[in-house]
Design a protein around this motif. Structure first.
Motif, mmCIF file in Angstrom:
data_model
loop_
_atom_site.group_PDB
_atom_site.id
_atom_site.type_symbol
_atom_site.label_atom_id
_atom_site.label_comp_id
_atom_site.label_asym_id
_atom_site.label_seq_id
_atom_site.Cartn_x
_atom_site.Cartn_y
_atom_site.Cartn_z
ATOM 1 N N CYS A 33 0.857 -1.183 0.000
ATOM 2 C CA CYS A 33 0.000 0.000 0.000
ATOM 3 C C CYS A 33 0.900 1.242 0.000
ATOM 4 N N CYS A 35 0.801 3.662 1.775
ATOM 5 C CA CYS A 35 1.065 4.115 3.143
ATOM 6 C C CYS A 35 2.242 3.374 3.754
ATOM 7 N N CYS A 65 -6.303 -2.072 2.722
ATOM 8 C CA CYS A 65 -5.212 -1.964 3.692
ATOM 9 C C CYS A 65 -5.798 -1.600 5.045
ATOM 10 N N CYS A 68 -4.175 1.851 6.898
ATOM 11 C CA CYS A 68 -4.679 3.200 6.603
ATOM 12 C C CYS A 68 -6.168 3.171 6.283
HETATM 13 ZN ZN LIG Z 1 -2.370 1.635 3.572
#
Ligand SMILES: [Zn+2]
Length: 415
Positions: A33, A35, A65, A68
């Protein structure tokens, strides 16, 4: 229309089928991801996109995900489907329409001409998002494009854009109670006039005009080493057009101080000309104040025009002096002529073959700002207005296609 609708529908079904049977976008149980976390595969999710073929119902691999709490579809990225449920083709059409027309009109035309269903709100969001991208792109793309002409003209002007109330709260303005309803958009425009008419006078070259504009400041502190936002904009536009490389650079404007301050700071070598169109407009306003509707007004104004054309500024000033006691506008006009006298040597400029009354700058404000942003019922935020102005300048200056190509390339590389 019916035949087209049916053909598009068939094509849409074929494309849908092809994309939906291809499940290669499912690449394992996990994907990294953005993030930094890890996104888990959550099956195939359906969504409807508006495409140039009409609606497309697509099933795409979806990854979620937990870190996040958001998800993504790799296929949407690969196909550039991340903007407001519109495919890139429809997004481009939407931006083209919204650069020229109101959001409602754009929505109507997209439906009528392209059979694409994009609501006025979607048009607004998409156009503003692209406008924001174009504004960033305009700051970065400053290399020269196009030819440098022997004589090049650069004009600057400002015009008020109607604002939403909260955008002008606490700002001084021209309303009777001292409040403001507008913010000033500043425009720089560059063009050439190498063509000549039958009398040998310079005529603006078709297709040579480019624009750049925004609601932004032209002022900086004297102690600041940086250019004002607007001066920096003027400099970028000048770089793109090669204005400084012209043998004879000319700056045209009306009487505003910020114009001449920017011109002197950025282009000390340029010839400064007070656009005769503006000078005449100014004289005509003063004439109307002095004479009202009486028949003496017209010949008085015409006599001042003639003196101006002949370069007899002293005669213009003398005529104004006769009314200076009674009308402050006449006194202000004398000051205006005195301050700009070196920029009003029209016979000399004509001998040199310069354009002095173009209306290009004036028209530029109407074309770029007025006809799109100053229509009945329109009230803008500074952010929203600047995005649409950026989009419109890019479209009217013939730069939108280049921008779109760069954008597509970047997206392909990223995907
Ligand atoms: Zn994420």
């Amino acid at each position: 229309m019916a035949a087209r609708r049916q053909s598009l529908r068939l094509a849409a079904r074929a494309l849908e089928q092809r994309l939906n049977t291809d499940t290669s976008d499912h690449v394992g149980a996990q994907r990294p991801c953005p993030c930094g976390g890890s996104a888990q595969y959550h099956g195939r999710h359906g969504k409807t996109f508006e495409s140039v073929l009409g609606p497309l119902h697509l099933q795409r691999a979806y990854y979620h995900c937990e870190q996040c709490a958001s998800g993504f579809c790799p296929r949407d990225r690969a196909l550039g489907l991340e903007s407001f449920s519109l495919t890139p083709g429809v997004l481009r059409m939407t931006a083209s329409a919204a650069a020229l027309l109101s959001f409602e009109e754009s929505s109507g035309l997209l439906h009528e001409l392209a059979g694409a269903e994009v609501s006025a709100k979607q048009v607004e969001r998409a156009a503003e998002a692209l406008g924001a991208e174009i504004a960033v792109d305009e700051h970065q793309q400053v290399e020269k494009m196009g030819e440098v002409a022997p004589t090049m003209y650069l004009g600057m002007d400002g015009t008020g854009v109607p604002m939403r109330t909260q955008e002008v709260a606490d700002r001084a303005g021209k309303q009777a109670d001292g409040s403001a309803k507008t913010r000033e958009a500043k425009l720089v425009t560059i063009w050439t006039a190498e063509s000549r008419d039958e009398e040998g006078q310079p005529v603006r070259d078709p297709g040579s005009i480019t624009y750049s504009a925004a609601i932004e400041s032209a002022a900086t502190l004297d102690t600041s080493p940086h250019l004002s936002d607007f001066a920096a904009r003027v400099q970028r536009e000048a770089s793109r057009r090669g204005f400084r490389e012209a043998q004879r650079p000319v700056v045209l404007g009306d009487g505003s101080n910020w114009i001449w301050n920017s011109a002197s700071e950025l282009f000390p070598q340029a010839t400064q000309i007070l656009d005769r169109f503006h000078a005449k407009e100014h004289l005509s306003q003063v004439g109307k104040i002095i004479y009202g509707d009486s028949p003496e007004g017209k010949p008085w104004i015409q006599a001042r025009y003639d003196e101006l054309d002949e370069g007899c500024l002293k005669s213009v000033v003398q005529a104004l002096h006769g009314h200076a006691g009674q009308y402050k506008e006449a006194r202000e006009c004398v000051r205006y002529i005195w301050n700009n006298r070196r920029r009003m040597r029209y016979p000399k400029f004509h001998k040199q073959g310069f354009c002095t009354s173009t209306g290009v700058v004036e028209a530029g404000c109407k074309v770029v700002i007025g006809t799109r942003l100053k229509r009945a019922g329109m009230h803008w935020t500074v952010k929203g207005a600047n995005r649409i102005i950026a989009l419109r300048c890019s479209k009217l200056s013939g730069r939108f296609e280049d921008f779109w190509e760069r954008r597509s390339d970047q997206r392909k590389t990223a995907a």
